[in-house]
Design a protein around this motif. Sequence first.
Motif, PDB file in Angstrom:
ATOM      1  N   TYR A   1       0.667  -1.502  -0.020  1.00 44.69           N
ATOM      2  CA  TYR A   1      -0.016   0.316   0.326  1.00 44.69           C
ATOM      3  C   TYR A   1       1.148   1.250   0.260  1.00 44.69           C
ATOM      4  O   TYR A   1       2.270   0.815   0.204  1.00 44.69           O
ATOM      5  N   ARG A   2       0.102   2.314  -0.738  1.00 45.63           N
ATOM      6  CA  ARG A   2       0.886   3.153  -0.329  1.00 45.63           C
ATOM      7  C   ARG A   2       1.166   4.332   0.846  1.00 45.63           C
ATOM      8  O   ARG A   2       0.457   4.073   1.351  1.00 45.63           O
ATOM      9  N   LEU A   3       2.790   4.729   1.100  1.00 45.52           N
ATOM     10  CA  LEU A   3       2.674   5.417   2.069  1.00 45.52           C
ATOM     11  C   LEU A   3       2.910   6.688   2.707  1.00 45.52           C
ATOM     12  O   LEU A   3       2.724   7.005   1.647  1.00 45.52           O
TER      13      LEU A   3
ATOM     14  N   PHE B   1      -4.047   9.308   4.856  1.00 46.89           N
ATOM     15  CA  PHE B   1      -4.910   8.770   5.004  1.00 46.89           C
ATOM     16  C   PHE B   1      -6.352   9.504   4.483  1.00 46.89           C
ATOM     17  O   PHE B   1      -6.207  10.670   4.528  1.00 46.89           O
ATOM     18  N   PRO B   2      -7.132   9.244   3.802  1.00 41.06           N
ATOM     19  CA  PRO B   2      -6.902   7.601   3.647  1.00 41.06           C
ATOM     20  C   PRO B   2      -6.579   6.530   2.788  1.00 41.06           C
ATOM     21  O   PRO B   2      -7.327   5.306   2.115  1.00 41.06           O
ATOM     22  N   ALA B   3      -4.728   6.850   2.098  1.00 44.72           N
ATOM     23  CA  ALA B   3      -4.419   5.726   1.184  1.00 44.72           C
ATOM     24  C   ALA B   3      -4.646   5.009   0.747  1.00 44.72           C
ATOM     25  O   ALA B   3      -4.772   3.503   0.445  1.00 44.72           O
ATOM     26  N   ALA B   4      -3.673   4.414   2.257  1.00 46.26           N
ATOM     27  CA  ALA B   4      -3.706   3.121   2.470  1.00 46.26           C
ATOM     28  C   ALA B   4      -5.032   1.837   2.885  1.00 46.26           C
ATOM     29  O   ALA B   4      -5.848   0.793   2.564  1.00 46.26           O
ATOM     30  N   LEU B   5      -6.121   2.608   3.488  1.00 46.72           N
ATOM     31  CA  LEU B   5      -7.242   1.940   3.106  1.00 46.72           C
ATOM     32  C   LEU B   5      -7.627   1.940   2.023  1.00 46.72           C
ATOM     33  O   LEU B   5      -8.560   1.056   1.457  1.00 46.72           O
ATOM     34  N   ASP B   6      -7.826   2.748   1.402  1.00 48.36           N
ATOM     35  CA  ASP B   6      -8.752   2.528  -0.495  1.00 48.36           C
ATOM     36  C   ASP B   6      -7.481   2.116  -0.996  1.00 48.36           C
ATOM     37  O   ASP B   6      -8.153   1.153  -1.512  1.00 48.36           O
ATOM     38  N   ASP B   7      -6.535   1.916  -0.696  1.00 46.48           N
ATOM     39  CA  ASP B   7      -5.811   0.237  -1.379  1.00 46.48           C
ATOM     40  C   ASP B   7      -5.704  -0.863  -1.221  1.00 46.48           C
ATOM     41  O   ASP B   7      -6.265  -1.586  -1.255  1.00 46.48           O
ATOM     42  N   ALA B   8      -6.166  -0.723   0.442  1.00 49.93           N
ATOM     43  CA  ALA B   8      -6.381  -2.186   1.348  1.00 49.93           C
ATOM     44  C   ALA B   8      -7.888  -2.439   0.981  1.00 49.93           C
ATOM     45  O   ALA B   8      -8.264  -3.511   0.404  1.00 49.93           O
ATOM     46  N   THR B   9      -8.865  -2.012   0.800  1.00 47.24           N
ATOM     47  CA  THR B   9     -10.367  -2.153   0.419  1.00 47.24           C
ATOM     48  C   THR B   9     -10.381  -2.562  -1.666  1.00 47.24           C
ATOM     49  O   THR B   9     -11.277  -3.333  -1.811  1.00 47.24           O
ATOM     50  N   ALA B  10      -9.475  -1.751  -2.261  1.00 43.85           N
ATOM     51  CA  ALA B  10      -9.966  -1.881  -3.267  1.00 43.85           C
ATOM     52  C   ALA B  10      -9.149  -3.253  -3.483  1.00 43.85           C
ATOM     53  O   ALA B  10      -9.686  -4.164  -4.960  1.00 43.85           O
TER      54      ALA B  10
END
Length: 321
Positions: free
Chosen positions: A116-118, A124-133
Motif C-alpha cells: 500500500y502507499r505510504l 490517510f485514507p490512501a492506505a485504506l483505499d488501497d486495502a479495500t480496493a
Amino acid sequence: MSWQSALACWYLRRQFRPETQKPRINVERARALTAKRVWSPRVPGGWRLRELYSANDTPLRGEWLEPASESSSLRDGPTVLYCHGGGYYFCSPQTHRALVFGLATRADAAVFSLGYRLAPEHRFPAALDDATAAYRRLIADGIAPKSIVIAGDSAGGGLALATLVALRDAGDPLPAGGLLFSPWTDLAATGDSIRTNDGRDPMFSGPAIGPAAKLYLGDTPATHPHASPVYADLHGLPPLFMMAGDTEVLLDDSRRVADNARAAGVECEFEVWKNVPHVWPIFTPFLPEAKRALDRSAAFVRRVTSGAAPSTQPSSAMSMV
C-alpha cells in the motif's frame, strides 16, 4: 521467556528504541535502515513468489505467495490479504516475508502481501483505499469472501481492522475473519499502556506514538474510526484473533478492541504473550515464541475459512501465554 526472545528484546532496546526517542521522525532514515537490515527468507519448497510492483498491477500491488501447483487466479483453500506494519511510513512486503511465508505454509493459504502507499507522501485514507480496493479485486477475480482472512501487524493490524469496518460500512461482503498482530488501533495514543509500559517496551517509547500518527493522519482527526478503529462500532464484523505482548506500549490498543468487539457481539480471541517484542512473529524462525504464534494463527485461518464451529473459549477470552 526464551533466550532468543531475551536477545531480540536486548537488541531492540539498544538499536531500535533510541530511534523512537529522537525529537523528529526521519522518514528517509527509517526506510533506509529497514531496507538495509531486511532479511529475506527463501521461498518455501513447493511455493512460488510473484512480485507485482508495476503501475499496471494496482490495486494488487505487492506480492503473492502461493502453492506452486495451484492456478494463479483461483484456489480452493484459504487466501490471506496481508497488510504489513511500519507506522504507515516505512517497511514493505519484502520486510515482512518471514512472517508471511511462515503463516502461508502453516495455514496452506495463498497470501497476498499488499504494497500500500505510504505516508507522508500519501496520507490517510490512501492506505485504506488501497486495502479495500485490493480486497474487492480478490472478490472480482473469483475468490469467495468466506475463504479470505484480512491480516496485519502493528499499523497494518490497525489497517486490517479498519478495512473490515470500511467494507462493512460500504455494504461489501465480509471476509471470514481478521488476524491482528500487535495492532495499532488508536492513533490518538490514549491507551493507558502508552504510559504504563513506557520503559518496559523494548522497541518503542510511549511519547513516540502520537507524532508517528501525525505523519499518516495529516489534518484527519486521530479519532476517525477508519483511521483509529478502536473508536469504530464493531458490530457485524467476522471473528477476530489478536495477539499482543504484555510489555508493549500498544497493548491497550488490542485490549480495548477486544472489549469493544465482545460488547458488539463479535467473536474475538485475544492472547497476551509474556516478555516478547512488538510483532514477535516477524522474528520467525529464530524465536520459538514466533513459531508458536504462527501455529496458532494458522489454526485460526483454517478454522474460520472452513466454516468450522468457534473454539471452546468464550468470545470474550483473554489468555496469557
